[in-house]
Design a protein around this motif. Sequence first.
Motif, PDB file in Angstrom:
ATOM      1  N   VAL A  84       0.866  -1.178   0.000  1.00  0.00           N
ATOM      2  CA  VAL A  84       0.000   0.000   0.000  1.00  0.00           C
ATOM      3  C   VAL A  84       0.904   1.229   0.000  1.00  0.00           C
ATOM      4  O   VAL A  84       1.937   1.248   0.680  1.00  0.00           O
ATOM      5  N   ALA A  85       0.545   2.250  -0.768  1.00  0.00           N
ATOM      6  CA  ALA A  85       1.327   3.492  -0.774  1.00  0.00           C
ATOM      7  C   ALA A  85       1.418   4.001   0.663  1.00  0.00           C
ATOM      8  O   ALA A  85       0.417   3.978   1.395  1.00  0.00           O
ATOM      9  N   PRO A  86       2.601   4.407   1.106  1.00  0.00           N
ATOM     10  CA  PRO A  86       2.793   4.756   2.524  1.00  0.00           C
ATOM     11  C   PRO A  86       1.744   5.728   3.073  1.00  0.00           C
ATOM     12  O   PRO A  86       1.268   5.558   4.199  1.00  0.00           O
ATOM     13  N   GLN A  87       1.332   6.716   2.265  1.00  0.00           N
ATOM     14  CA  GLN A  87       0.356   7.695   2.762  1.00  0.00           C
ATOM     15  C   GLN A  87      -1.046   7.099   2.952  1.00  0.00           C
ATOM     16  O   GLN A  87      -1.875   7.656   3.659  1.00  0.00           O
ATOM     17  N   ASP A  88      -1.313   5.950   2.312  1.00  0.00           N
ATOM     18  CA  ASP A  88      -2.649   5.325   2.398  1.00  0.00           C
ATOM     19  C   ASP A  88      -2.682   4.122   3.317  1.00  0.00           C
ATOM     20  O   ASP A  88      -3.746   3.566   3.595  1.00  0.00           O
ATOM     21  N   SER A  89      -1.496   3.666   3.742  1.00  0.00           N
ATOM     22  CA  SER A  89      -1.392   2.390   4.445  1.00  0.00           C
ATOM     23  C   SER A  89      -2.289   2.310   5.686  1.00  0.00           C
ATOM     24  O   SER A  89      -3.124   1.406   5.793  1.00  0.00           O
ATOM     25  N   ALA A  90      -2.132   3.245   6.606  1.00  0.00           N
ATOM     26  CA  ALA A  90      -2.889   3.178   7.863  1.00  0.00           C
ATOM     27  C   ALA A  90      -4.390   3.210   7.583  1.00  0.00           C
ATOM     28  O   ALA A  90      -5.161   2.437   8.176  1.00  0.00           O
ATOM     29  N   ALA A  91      -4.814   4.078   6.659  1.00  0.00           N
ATOM     30  CA  ALA A  91      -6.251   4.222   6.370  1.00  0.00           C
ATOM     31  C   ALA A  91      -6.811   2.950   5.749  1.00  0.00           C
ATOM     32  O   ALA A  91      -7.902   2.495   6.120  1.00  0.00           O
ATOM     33  N   LEU A  92      -6.077   2.335   4.828  1.00  0.00           N
ATOM     34  CA  LEU A  92      -6.588   1.119   4.175  1.00  0.00           C
ATOM     35  C   LEU A  92      -6.758  -0.012   5.186  1.00  0.00           C
ATOM     36  O   LEU A  92      -7.823  -0.637   5.259  1.00  0.00           O
ATOM     37  N   PHE A  93      -5.713  -0.242   5.984  1.00  0.00           N
ATOM     38  CA  PHE A  93      -5.789  -1.363   6.931  1.00  0.00           C
ATOM     39  C   PHE A  93      -6.891  -1.130   7.970  1.00  0.00           C
ATOM     40  O   PHE A  93      -7.589  -2.056   8.368  1.00  0.00           O
ATOM     41  N   LYS A  94      -7.053   0.129   8.370  1.00  0.00           N
ATOM     42  CA  LYS A  94      -8.084   0.437   9.371  1.00  0.00           C
ATOM     43  C   LYS A  94      -9.480   0.278   8.760  1.00  0.00           C
ATOM     44  O   LYS A  94     -10.365  -0.353   9.347  1.00  0.00           O
ATOM     45  N   THR A  95      -9.680   0.825   7.576  1.00  0.00           N
ATOM     46  CA  THR A  95     -11.002   0.781   6.942  1.00  0.00           C
ATOM     47  C   THR A  95     -11.431  -0.658   6.664  1.00  0.00           C
ATOM     48  O   THR A  95     -12.574  -1.035   6.914  1.00  0.00           O
ATOM     49  N   LEU A  96     -10.501  -1.465   6.155  1.00  0.00           N
ATOM     50  CA  LEU A  96     -10.859  -2.836   5.798  1.00  0.00           C
ATOM     51  C   LEU A  96     -10.732  -3.799   6.987  1.00  0.00           C
ATOM     52  O   LEU A  96     -11.012  -4.986   6.860  1.00  0.00           O
ATOM     53  N   GLY A  97     -10.320  -3.287   8.126  1.00  0.00           N
ATOM     54  CA  GLY A  97     -10.235  -4.110   9.339  1.00  0.00           C
ATOM     55  C   GLY A  97      -9.144  -5.165   9.262  1.00  0.00           C
ATOM     56  O   GLY A  97      -9.306  -6.281   9.758  1.00  0.00           O
ATOM     57  N   ILE A  98      -8.037  -4.829   8.640  1.00  0.00           N
ATOM     58  CA  ILE A  98      -6.935  -5.792   8.501  1.00  0.00           C
ATOM     59  C   ILE A  98      -5.879  -5.511   9.572  1.00  0.00           C
ATOM     60  O   ILE A  98      -5.128  -4.536   9.500  1.00  0.00           O
ATOM     61  N   TYR A  99      -5.827  -6.420  10.548  1.00  0.00           N
ATOM     62  CA  TYR A  99      -4.855  -6.312  11.638  1.00  0.00           C
ATOM     63  C   TYR A  99      -3.544  -6.969  11.193  1.00  0.00           C
ATOM     64  O   TYR A  99      -3.543  -7.994  10.515  1.00  0.00           O
ATOM     65  N   HIS A 100      -2.436  -6.380  11.561  1.00  0.00           N
ATOM     66  CA  HIS A 100      -1.145  -7.039  11.326  1.00  0.00           C
ATOM     67  C   HIS A 100      -0.139  -6.530  12.340  1.00  0.00           C
ATOM     68  O   HIS A 100      -0.051  -5.334  12.619  1.00  0.00           O
ATOM     69  N   GLU A 101       0.590  -7.473  12.903  1.00  0.00           N
ATOM     70  CA  GLU A 101       1.574  -7.114  13.937  1.00  0.00           C
ATOM     71  C   GLU A 101       2.693  -8.142  13.950  1.00  0.00           C
ATOM     72  O   GLU A 101       2.447  -9.345  13.801  1.00  0.00           O
ATOM     73  N   ARG A 102       3.889  -7.671  14.149  1.00  0.00           N
ATOM     74  CA  ARG A 102       5.034  -8.568  14.192  1.00  0.00           C
ATOM     75  C   ARG A 102       4.930  -9.497  15.415  1.00  0.00           C
ATOM     76  O   ARG A 102       4.624  -9.067  16.511  1.00  0.00           O
TER      77      ARG A 102
END
Lengths: 160, 218
Positions: free
Chosen positions: B136-154
């Motif tokens: 995801v383009a860096p400026q859109d990354s947080a918004a995309l994952f939040k909107t689509l409910g995609i959790y990711h964590e190391r």
Amino acid sequence: MTGPFWNSRCYAVLLLITSILLGLAISGCQSENPADKALSVDAAWTRPYDAQAGISSTAVYLTIHNRTDEPARLISAHIVQSDTIEIHQSIQDNGIMRMKPTPSVLIEAQESLAFKPGGHHMMVKGLQRSLDVGDRLEITLGFANGHSIKTTALTMWDSE
Amino acid sequence: MKKAPTVVAHLLKQACIFGIILLSLNGCGPNALSELNGTLLDPAMDIADYGFNSADGDFNVSDFQGKHLVLAFGYTYCPDACPTTMARLNQTIKLIEEDADQVQVLLITVDPLRDSLSKLKTYTNTFHTDFIGAAVAPQDSAALFKTLGIYHERARTSATDSVSEEGLAEDNATDDYLVDHTTSTIVLDPDGNWRMVWNFELKPEEMAADLKKLIRAQ
């Protein structure tokens, strides 16, 4: 006029019954195949893998059958051409997949455990050879009781 | 005199039968968005025109207008869940046959630190040469994952049952780590709106059936 006992009809019937019983006993013993009471592994497979692609992990799936009367604990796995193999379990937690390394896996007596996508699997790190469909990869599993089992994983795509 | 009503009655009867057939076709045919295997968002949810980076160039959701966009989430170091999802999507695309050109599969990395764009391309090509691997383009990354409910964590990787802070710090210092992440796959409609969610367990046959219904319903 009665002849010797071994010439009598009664003796012949007795001999027949004895033979049948002996035959049954022998066939009963033969069905006690040692393999039926052992620890075994089958259905091992892995996906195609390109060692040159810079992607350094893959998985091996298989099924362990414990036909002994004691629980068996898988503690290690080894592939000659890889850096490391870890026993892992993927766990779905409210739609989130958490992959957890686990030091060992218990297979209860007289039970089987299938390592399959989305569940238990062997994570293979740094495999140094490429695998195409049909290629075979040898893997050795080690158990806490000191036994080790060698099996061959067939390279294939998910069979769904 | 008696014939006219008979003819009318016959025509009426035929019309009724025809109407019933039409209604049943409408209700049970491929156009009906019923008995879907995934979760349908009805109406489809309007989302932003997110941007992506790939080895073949940058693009936006709107660049795929007219196609259903299938968004899978994963990372190339993932040995189990991600290749399972990608292999199932490959089979799904094979199953929809002539409709395949109306669908684009996109793998979005949840591990942009390690997944270079070229590595993503190599990875997706392993499954299907038409699949695209992207970040995801860096400026859109947080918004995309939040909107689509995609959790990711190391997560950590060492094979121990307890997770200590020390262990985590050790893993974070190396490249050898796993990523916990949502394994749902998301389908956008040809207008770029969020239309459906597939859970991880769905089989290729089930996803293919859904895609065919979504395509016919357009």
